[in-house]
Motif scaffolding. Structure first.
Motif, PDB file in Angstrom:
ATOM      1  N   TYR A   5       0.854  -1.193   0.000  1.00 39.39           N
ATOM      2  CA  TYR A   5       0.000   0.000   0.000  1.00 39.39           C
ATOM      3  C   TYR A   5       0.888   1.240   0.000  1.00 39.39           C
ATOM      4  N   ASN A  14      -8.932   1.461   7.774  1.00 44.03           N
ATOM      5  CA  ASN A  14      -8.002   0.735   6.904  1.00 44.03           C
ATOM      6  C   ASN A  14      -7.578  -0.606   7.494  1.00 44.03           C
ATOM      7  N   PHE A  18      -6.476  -4.582   5.878  1.00 49.11           N
ATOM      8  CA  PHE A  18      -5.159  -5.208   5.964  1.00 49.11           C
ATOM      9  C   PHE A  18      -5.250  -6.569   6.649  1.00 49.11           C
ATOM     10  N   GLU A  19      -6.035  -6.641   7.704  1.00 51.96           N
ATOM     11  CA  GLU A  19      -6.157  -7.896   8.454  1.00 51.96           C
ATOM     12  C   GLU A  19      -6.873  -8.971   7.632  1.00 51.96           C
ATOM     13  N   VAL A  29       1.475  -7.630   4.235  1.00 50.82           N
ATOM     14  CA  VAL A  29       1.085  -6.285   3.831  1.00 50.82           C
ATOM     15  C   VAL A  29       2.108  -5.277   4.325  1.00 50.82           C
ATOM     16  N   ASP A  30       2.681  -4.528   3.387  1.00 52.13           N
ATOM     17  CA  ASP A  30       3.559  -3.416   3.737  1.00 52.13           C
ATOM     18  C   ASP A  30       2.851  -2.125   3.369  1.00 52.13           C
ATOM     19  N   VAL A  31       2.891  -1.159   4.285  1.00 47.20           N
ATOM     20  CA  VAL A  31       2.174   0.093   4.095  1.00 47.20           C
ATOM     21  C   VAL A  31       3.116   1.270   4.299  1.00 47.20           C
ATOM     22  N   THR A  48      -2.999  -2.728  15.855  1.00 45.43           N
ATOM     23  CA  THR A  48      -3.016  -4.081  15.305  1.00 45.43           C
ATOM     24  C   THR A  48      -1.864  -4.876  15.888  1.00 45.43           C
ATOM     25  N   ILE A  53       1.724  -7.331   9.062  1.00 46.76           N
ATOM     26  CA  ILE A  53       1.423  -5.975   8.585  1.00 46.76           C
ATOM     27  C   ILE A  53       2.528  -5.063   9.090  1.00 46.76           C
ATOM     28  N   THR A 350     -12.154  -6.108   0.551  1.00 45.65           N
ATOM     29  CA  THR A 350     -10.918  -6.865   0.343  1.00 45.65           C
ATOM     30  C   THR A 350     -11.045  -7.795  -0.853  1.00 45.65           C
TER      31      THR A 350
END
Length: 363
Positions: A5, A14, A18-19, A29-31, A48, A53, A350
């Protein structure tokens, strides 16, 4: 699967997405997101526990550093918040040249302004070719924009934005319990205290509601922003107004249980995830005609009312109509809000994103 992301400012809604990517699709997931100049104090990493993540501070990256980062990460799917941050462009160009699927988010409504028309030409003939495969929109007003900037129907994904349905639906449970026996006579606003959000309109409308219509409901405003002092001044002269600072989502659910209707008076609201959140919470709604999520979650006289943009007089009248209903009618409206909100959930959002990968696998 690795999902990247490239974001601006993250908010609480958000995290369920991601979860879901991690738990339902086995993704990491990298944000990358901005943590400076934030409009709200939300800290995603503190909300989280998932080890899959990872959040990265955008301010620590130059455009070249982002290219180096994505080259090493080698993601399978990239989501980017439109074309606001040009620092992402070099990385997007490199990723697309390597065949990585790139999805751009678009939550703006098409207005036909000169600026939009010029921008549409740039996106259609330059950005789309260099940076994006798909565009992801939340609703019909944004779909029109996507078509006008050159995306084919098969290149447009829907259901971009979802509130935390599992959490906010807890408030809807109060409709047939606490609210049935003691309906809360309080209007609720949650968001930025800014002119674009119509805070000054809301203050004037509430004054009119109390003076002209002898209204008895109260008004609770939750958030932060440049018009905070204006709200405090209004609360001092009108004891029906309460003002609270930014709250966690779980606290907002409690406020929804103690509210009778939700107001979104924005002069311009591209979409408005709060519209989904408080529809899910089972609240009757009063929206400005400029709220982008309005066609999705509000049907006039069924679960709420629309008022003319920039009109405190019309908003005051709609508040009067809402507060004039008996409990049975208000409960019915709340249930209908929750029903309309169920069209979108984090699971649906998702899955909509992941559909581009399953589609590519099929072909």
């Amino acid at each position: 699967m690795k999902v990247l992301y490239l974001y601006t400012e993250l908010l609480g809604y958000n995290l369920p997405i991601f979860e879901k990517l991690v738990n339902d699709y086995g993704a990491t997931v990298d944000v990358i997101h901005w943590s400076q100049n934030k409009l709200t104090p939300f800290v995603p990493s503190a909300n989280t526990d998932s080890t899959k993540i990872t959040f990265h501070d955008r301010s620590a990256f130059t455009p070249k550093a982002i290219v180096d980062f994505v080259t090493e990460l080698s993601p399978d799917l990239v989501y980017v918040t439109g074309w606001m941050d040009r620092g992402y462009f070099p990385a997007l160009r490199k990723l697309k040249s390597k065949g990585v699927t790139i999805v751009a988010g678009l939550d703006s409504q098409w207005t036909g302004s000169v600026r939009q028309q010029i921008g549409a030409l740039l996106i259609r003939w330059v950005y789309k070719k260099l940076f994006y495969n798909y565009v992801w929109v939340p609703g019909p007003l944004q779909y029109e924009y996507a078509r006008r900037i050159g995306f084919k129907k098969t290149e447009i994904i829907c259901n971009l934005l979802s509130g935390n349905s599992d959490l906010f639906s807890l408030a809807a449970a109060a409709l047939d319990q606490e609210k049935l026996n003691n309906y809360p006579e309080t209007f609720l606003y949650v968001g930025r205290f800014a002119k674009a959000k119509g805070i000054d309109i809301l203050i004037q409308a509430f004054d009119l509601y109390k003076e002209k219509y002898k209204g008895t409901w109260k008004l609770n405003c939750i958030g932060n922003g440049p018009l905070h002092d204006d709200l405090i001044s209004a609360a001092k002269r009108n004891d029906g107004i309460t003002v609270e600072s930014f709250l966690s989502q779980s606290d907002l659910v409690t406020r929804a249980k103690n509210a009778g209707a939700f107001i979104l008076p924005s002069r311009y609201e591209p979409w408005g995830v709060v519209a989904h959140e408080f529809s899910t919470a089972g609240l009757p709604l009063i929206f400005s005609e400029r709220v982008g999520a309005r066609p999705q979650f509000l049907i006039d006289h069924l679960n709420g009312y629309t008022f003319y943009n920039d009109s405190p007089q019309d908003l005051a009248y709609q508040m009067h109509l809402m507060s004039s209903h008996n409990v049975t009618k208000l409960i019915q409206m709340g249930h209908m809000s929750a029903h309309l909100a169920s069209q979108i959930t984090p699971e649906i959002t998702t899955a909509s994103l992941m559909s581009v990968k399953t589609r590519e696998m099929r072909y």
